[in-house]
Design a protein around this motif. Sequence first.
Motif, PDB file in Angstrom:
ATOM      1  N   TYR A 141      -1.683  19.961  -2.062  1.00  0.00           N
ATOM      2  CA  TYR A 141      -0.642  19.801  -3.074  1.00  0.00           C
ATOM      3  C   TYR A 141       0.359  20.950  -2.958  1.00  0.00           C
ATOM      4  CZ  TYR A 141       1.100  18.106  -7.671  1.00  0.00           C
ATOM      5  OH  TYR A 141       1.841  17.585  -8.693  1.00  0.00           O
ATOM      6  N   PHE A 189       1.468  11.769 -13.878  1.00  0.00           N
ATOM      7  CA  PHE A 189       1.079  12.663 -14.965  1.00  0.00           C
ATOM      8  C   PHE A 189       1.707  12.116 -16.236  1.00  0.00           C
ATOM      9  CE2 PHE A 189       1.171  15.074 -11.055  1.00  0.00           C
ATOM     10  CZ  PHE A 189      -0.029  15.765 -11.097  1.00  0.00           C
ATOM     11  N   ARG A 221      -6.452  29.747 -17.394  1.00  0.00           N
ATOM     12  CA  ARG A 221      -7.434  28.806 -16.833  1.00  0.00           C
ATOM     13  C   ARG A 221      -8.413  29.474 -15.866  1.00  0.00           C
ATOM     14  NH1 ARG A 221      -4.757  24.689 -18.956  1.00  0.00           N
ATOM     15  NH2 ARG A 221      -2.768  23.900 -18.162  1.00  0.00           N
ATOM     16  N   ASP A 271      -3.592  11.235 -11.942  1.00  0.00           N
ATOM     17  CA  ASP A 271      -4.180  12.560 -12.107  1.00  0.00           C
ATOM     18  C   ASP A 271      -5.095  12.495 -13.325  1.00  0.00           C
ATOM     19  OD1 ASP A 271      -3.802  15.694 -11.465  1.00  0.00           O
ATOM     20  OD2 ASP A 271      -3.911  15.413 -13.638  1.00  0.00           O
ATOM     21  N   SER A 291      -8.572  16.736 -11.764  1.00  0.00           N
ATOM     22  CA  SER A 291      -8.012  18.063 -11.482  1.00  0.00           C
ATOM     23  C   SER A 291      -8.410  19.103 -12.516  1.00  0.00           C
ATOM     24  CB  SER A 291      -6.486  17.968 -11.420  1.00  0.00           C
ATOM     25  OG  SER A 291      -5.960  17.613 -12.687  1.00  0.00           O
ATOM     26  N   LYS A 351      -5.229  23.114  -3.369  1.00  0.00           N
ATOM     27  CA  LYS A 351      -4.016  23.336  -4.154  1.00  0.00           C
ATOM     28  C   LYS A 351      -3.950  24.737  -4.680  1.00  0.00           C
ATOM     29  CE  LYS A 351      -2.362  21.736  -8.579  1.00  0.00           C
ATOM     30  NZ  LYS A 351      -2.712  20.985  -9.734  1.00  0.00           N
ATOM     31  N   PHE A 383       1.727  29.635  -9.319  1.00  0.00           N
ATOM     32  CA  PHE A 383       2.672  28.646  -8.789  1.00  0.00           C
ATOM     33  C   PHE A 383       2.718  27.345  -9.608  1.00  0.00           C
ATOM     34  CE2 PHE A 383       2.298  31.440  -5.150  1.00  0.00           C
ATOM     35  CZ  PHE A 383       3.580  31.432  -4.614  1.00  0.00           C
ATOM     36  N   TYR A 384       1.864  27.229 -10.642  1.00  0.00           N
ATOM     37  CA  TYR A 384       1.917  26.023 -11.488  1.00  0.00           C
ATOM     38  C   TYR A 384       2.932  26.155 -12.630  1.00  0.00           C
ATOM     39  CZ  TYR A 384      -2.737  25.376  -9.346  1.00  0.00           C
ATOM     40  OH  TYR A 384      -3.792  25.282  -8.475  1.00  0.00           O
ATOM     41  N   GLN A 433     -10.568  27.347 -13.175  1.00  0.00           N
ATOM     42  CA  GLN A 433      -9.934  27.228 -11.853  1.00  0.00           C
ATOM     43  C   GLN A 433     -10.376  28.421 -10.996  1.00  0.00           C
ATOM     44  OE1 GLN A 433      -5.714  26.840 -12.644  1.00  0.00           O
ATOM     45  NE2 GLN A 433      -5.964  24.755 -13.434  1.00  0.00           N
ATOM     46  N   GLU A 483      -2.603  17.890 -20.369  1.00  0.00           N
ATOM     47  CA  GLU A 483      -1.317  17.401 -20.885  1.00  0.00           C
ATOM     48  C   GLU A 483      -1.493  16.732 -22.251  1.00  0.00           C
ATOM     49  OE1 GLU A 483      -2.094  16.592 -16.828  1.00  0.00           O
ATOM     50  OE2 GLU A 483      -0.824  14.875 -17.285  1.00  0.00           O
ATOM     51  N   CYS A 511      -7.974  22.134 -20.084  1.00  0.00           N
ATOM     52  CA  CYS A 511      -8.330  20.931 -19.329  1.00  0.00           C
ATOM     53  C   CYS A 511      -9.637  20.294 -19.794  1.00  0.00           C
ATOM     54  CB  CYS A 511      -8.413  21.271 -17.840  1.00  0.00           C
ATOM     55  SG  CYS A 511      -6.899  22.006 -17.209  1.00  0.00           S
ATOM     56  N   TYR A 519      -9.570  17.158  -6.581  1.00  0.00           N
ATOM     57  CA  TYR A 519      -8.974  18.485  -6.479  1.00  0.00           C
ATOM     58  C   TYR A 519     -10.170  19.441  -6.367  1.00  0.00           C
ATOM     59  CZ  TYR A 519      -4.422  17.006  -8.645  1.00  0.00           C
ATOM     60  OH  TYR A 519      -3.214  16.443  -8.971  1.00  0.00           O
ATOM     61  N   CYS A 525      -6.980  14.441 -15.934  1.00  0.00           N
ATOM     62  CA  CYS A 525      -7.168  15.743 -16.572  1.00  0.00           C
ATOM     63  C   CYS A 525      -6.839  15.598 -18.050  1.00  0.00           C
ATOM     64  CB  CYS A 525      -6.266  16.798 -15.930  1.00  0.00           C
ATOM     65  SG  CYS A 525      -6.793  18.488 -16.345  1.00  0.00           S
ATOM     66  N   PHE A 530       5.443  23.289 -13.412  1.00  0.00           N
ATOM     67  CA  PHE A 530       4.722  22.070 -13.805  1.00  0.00           C
ATOM     68  C   PHE A 530       4.396  22.097 -15.295  1.00  0.00           C
ATOM     69  CE2 PHE A 530       0.758  19.948 -14.897  1.00  0.00           C
ATOM     70  CZ  PHE A 530       0.830  18.725 -14.250  1.00  0.00           C
ATOM     71  N   ARG A 531       4.035  23.283 -15.779  1.00  0.00           N
ATOM     72  CA  ARG A 531       3.629  23.361 -17.187  1.00  0.00           C
ATOM     73  C   ARG A 531       4.815  23.130 -18.107  1.00  0.00           C
ATOM     74  NH1 ARG A 531      -1.027  27.972 -16.307  1.00  0.00           N
ATOM     75  NH2 ARG A 531      -2.233  26.646 -14.899  1.00  0.00           N
ATOM     76  N   TYR A 568       6.966  17.278  -4.376  1.00  0.00           N
ATOM     77  CA  TYR A 568       8.166  16.831  -5.093  1.00  0.00           C
ATOM     78  C   TYR A 568       9.291  16.542  -4.103  1.00  0.00           C
ATOM     79  CZ  TYR A 568       5.241  18.549  -8.782  1.00  0.00           C
ATOM     80  OH  TYR A 568       4.156  18.741  -9.603  1.00  0.00           O
TER      81      TYR A 568
HETATM   82  C1  PBG Z   1      -3.526  19.432 -14.359  1.00  0.00           C
HETATM   83  C2  PBG Z   1      -2.681  19.778 -13.202  1.00  0.00           C
HETATM   84  C3  PBG Z   1      -1.851  20.902 -12.979  1.00  0.00           C
HETATM   85  C4  PBG Z   1      -1.162  20.661 -11.785  1.00  0.00           C
HETATM   86  C5  PBG Z   1      -1.615  19.442 -11.310  1.00  0.00           C
HETATM   87  N1  PBG Z   1      -2.582  18.934 -12.175  1.00  0.00           N
HETATM   88  C6  PBG Z   1      -1.537  22.063 -13.822  1.00  0.00           C
HETATM   89  C7  PBG Z   1      -2.496  23.122 -14.112  1.00  0.00           C
HETATM   90  O1  PBG Z   1      -3.629  23.171 -13.645  1.00  0.00           O
HETATM   91  O2  PBG Z   1      -2.079  23.952 -14.910  1.00  0.00           O
HETATM   92  C8  PBG Z   1      -0.123  21.545 -11.183  1.00  0.00           C
HETATM   93  C9  PBG Z   1       0.834  20.860 -10.251  1.00  0.00           C
HETATM   94  C10 PBG Z   1       2.067  21.628  -9.931  1.00  0.00           C
HETATM   95  O3  PBG Z   1       2.208  22.824 -10.250  1.00  0.00           O
HETATM   96  O4  PBG Z   1       2.952  21.028  -9.333  1.00  0.00           O
HETATM   97  N2  PBG Z   1      -4.632  20.201 -14.591  1.00  0.00           N
END
Ligand code: PBG
Length: 323
Positions: free
Chosen positions: A271, A79, A217, A118, A165, A248, A200-201, A221, A123, A130, A192, A120, A204-205, A313
């Motif tokens: 994931y 990422f 999202r 990844d 993703s 995921k 649960f993300y 999603q 980021e 996304c 994905y 997307c 990550f954010r 992780y």
């Molecule tokens: C990008 C993406 C995300 C994750 C993986 N690819 C974040 C999201 O959709 O907000 C999350 C991975 C994680 O929480 O470990 N779209």
Amino acid sequence: MFDSTQRPRRLRKTPALRALVRETHLRPEDFILPLFACPGKNFRREISSMPGVHNLSVDEIVREAAAAFETGVRGVILFGLPESKDATGTGAYAEHGVVQQAIRGIKSEVPDLLVIADTCLCEYTSHGHCGVVEGGEVLNDESLELLARTAVSQARAGADIVAPSAMMDGQVGAIREALDQDGLGHIPIMSYAVKFASAFYGPFREAADSAPAFGDRRAYQMDPPNAREAMREAELDVAEGADILLVKPATVFLDIIKMVRDRFDLPLAAYHVSGEYALIKAAAQKGWIDEQRVMIETLTSIKRAGADIILTYYAREAVRALS
Ligand code: PBG
């Protein structure tokens, strides 16, 4: 009355007996380690909600990847946190973008380590969504071209697999077509396919600095209560040319992993996301659980449900625990 001819405990008496009849086995090759590339040099910053996980400058990520390979990890997923963000996520498909540099660096230093990118935009966009945004909406078809461009630039940089993703409809087909047209027909797509709009993300954010600036999202999603719809998502991605399917998050969707396993013959990844990692870490830091045992039991449940590949992780610790 109790029928004493039937005693399942006979096979549980010793470690040797238990090993003999064990049904699910974790292997080092099962694990993919997520890594976060950022600009700069000699830079390493731990993500506060994910102890043990860091933002790494390109030189550091190459070192980290080499060390993981040395431990026995066979794959990483990358990422990126770009230098600057804009409305169309230019950093995602820049020839010298941070992920593109990280891919080149890792492939030249550790060529046998599998590098997954990844694919997307979140980021890299200033709004954190996304895809392309207009009038508060994330536009689907307008985003496909940028996702395809991102995948092509990642594959050109040397990624072994691209992993879209963004949850835009038609993204796998668009990426397949763009790769093929660019002479990259040999690059597999890990889709994905079933990605839920999950709380649960959260961690990550923080790691990817990718929280949406407005809204959430849920308009792209999947809605977590839906299982039949998950089968439809998987079916569409198979039809569009996905090579590997991914579900995921993992542990709160073990039923979905099992359903995808039963219905589709493609390799299946799951994931184990940031929040799932953070829950175990936090309880372990408080001394409330045995981290290593909870980790192995969790990863085993994902494999037993039907996943062939686990993104986590904990990849390094898992591989170490197996050796
Ligand atoms: C990008 C993406 C995300 C994750 C993986 N690819 C974040 C999201 O959709 O907000 C999350 C991975 C994680 O929480 O470990 N779209």
